[in-house]
Design an enzyme around this catalytic site. Structure first.
Site, PDB file in Angstrom:
ATOM      1  N   ARG A  60       0.845  -1.197   0.000  1.00  0.00           N
ATOM      2  CA  ARG A  60       0.000   0.000   0.000  1.00  0.00           C
ATOM      3  C   ARG A  60       0.875   1.240   0.000  1.00  0.00           C
ATOM      4  NH1 ARG A  60      -5.082  -0.782   4.180  1.00  0.00           N
ATOM      5  NH2 ARG A  60      -5.987  -2.649   3.207  1.00  0.00           N
ATOM      6  N   ASP A  62       1.107   5.557   0.279  1.00  0.00           N
ATOM      7  CA  ASP A  62       0.423   6.698   0.872  1.00  0.00           C
ATOM      8  C   ASP A  62       0.040   7.721  -0.187  1.00  0.00           C
ATOM      9  OD1 ASP A  62       0.661   5.655   3.428  1.00  0.00           O
ATOM     10  OD2 ASP A  62       2.518   6.729   3.871  1.00  0.00           O
ATOM     11  N   ARG A 211      10.567   6.920   3.976  1.00  0.00           N
ATOM     12  CA  ARG A 211      10.633   8.378   4.055  1.00  0.00           C
ATOM     13  C   ARG A 211      11.375   8.847   5.303  1.00  0.00           C
ATOM     14  NH1 ARG A 211       4.522   9.528   3.623  1.00  0.00           N
ATOM     15  NH2 ARG A 211       5.165  11.677   4.091  1.00  0.00           N
TER      16      ARG A 211
END
Length: 283
Positions: A60, A62, A211
């Site tokens: 998945r 973001d 990230r």
């Protein structure tokens, strides 16, 4: 989703890409535009299905994150597959919006699970440090960093992060989920165009892991932190407020790796096990 396909059904694998700029992430949400929502709606429409399609995805993403090599699956009645399978890719091309494309539609081998059969995911994070900013044509895919970056220092700092660790310091904790991951590759390279690209590959990632790692290493690259700092943060094993989670638009899921067909089911079973780190010796 089970690895067992119901009798009379086939498991269909989709290989796809999307520009995440205008999507609120992968996962379907009632009032927001998502990749999963667009795909499931298009699949149901082009095959004229009276029931919804349920997609399972390799990873998945973001809101704002892109994908070049995403993989998804769904189970379909065998008769419907026989009728629509060879025309499905072309029909999806005509129905889907331009920021999501399906490049391959195929019957998956036995034991395949898009999420749990994967042995690695590879991401790229792209950063520009030119004092004038980022090329406007790349602005949705490249982060602008306002200080010059030392790629060698970032690569030196990345070495301590490789291997199997508890990445709690670099992840957003989710109830009941482990933060133990095996980071297989973390390296930086400056291209001829000046763009600095991080290649990050692991067996799996916890939320915000890529990230956060990028954010920590950018602090090293611009001289605000020493090369040993990201490793110290990792060993502390607690979420560190000084680790900056960089913006999503520089991140792209580039590729998902799977084992040989005969190993798919075993890998899927193994990936479901909750991992723990080996106990350290005393004294």
């Amino acid at each position: 989703m089970s690895d067992e396909v119901e009798p009379g059904h086939v498991r269909v694998r989709l290989d796809l890409s999307y520009d995440g700029t205008d999507f609120s992430g992968w996962a379907k949400q009632r009032t927001l535009r998502t990749v999963q929502g667009e795909l499931e709606s298009a699949l149901r429409t082009v095959m004229r299905l009276p029931y919804p399609v349920e997609l399972t995805v390799a990873g998945r993403t973001d809101a704002g994150v892109h994908a070049r090599g995403q993989v998804a699956q769904f189970d379909l009645d065998g008769e419907v597959w026989a009728e629509h399978g060879d025309k499905l890719q072309r029909r999806l091309a005509g129905k889907l919006p331009r920021d999501v494309r399906v490049w391959k539609v195929a019957e998956a081998p036995a034991g395949f699970n898009a999420r749990f059969s994967a042995v690695w995911r590879r991401y790229a994070y792209r950063v520009g440090d030119h004092q004038g900013g980022v090329d406007p044509l790349l602005r949705n895919h490249v982060l602008w960093h306002p200080w010059p970056l030392d790629v060698a220092a970032m690569n030196e700092a990345a070495v301590e992060l490789l291997g199997e660790h508890d990445f709690a310091a670099y992840c957003r904790k989710r109830e009941g989920a482990t933060t133990i991951r095996t980071l297989q590759q973390l390296s930086w390279e400056r291209g001829e165009d000046g763009i600095v690209t991080a290649t990050v590959r692991a067996d799996a990632f916890c939320h915000n892991m890529v990230r956060s790692l990028v954010g920590a290493l950018l602090h090293v690259g611009d001289g605000h932190r020493t090369t040993d700092w990201p490793g110290k943060v990792l060993r502390a094993a607690v979420r560190d407020s000084s680790v900056h989670v960089v913006k999503p638009h520089g991140l792209t899921l580039e590729e998902v790796g799977y084992p040989a067909d005969e190993l798919l089911a075993a890998r899927s079973k193994e990936a479901r096990n909750v991992r723990t780190l080996p106990a350290s010796g005393c004294c």
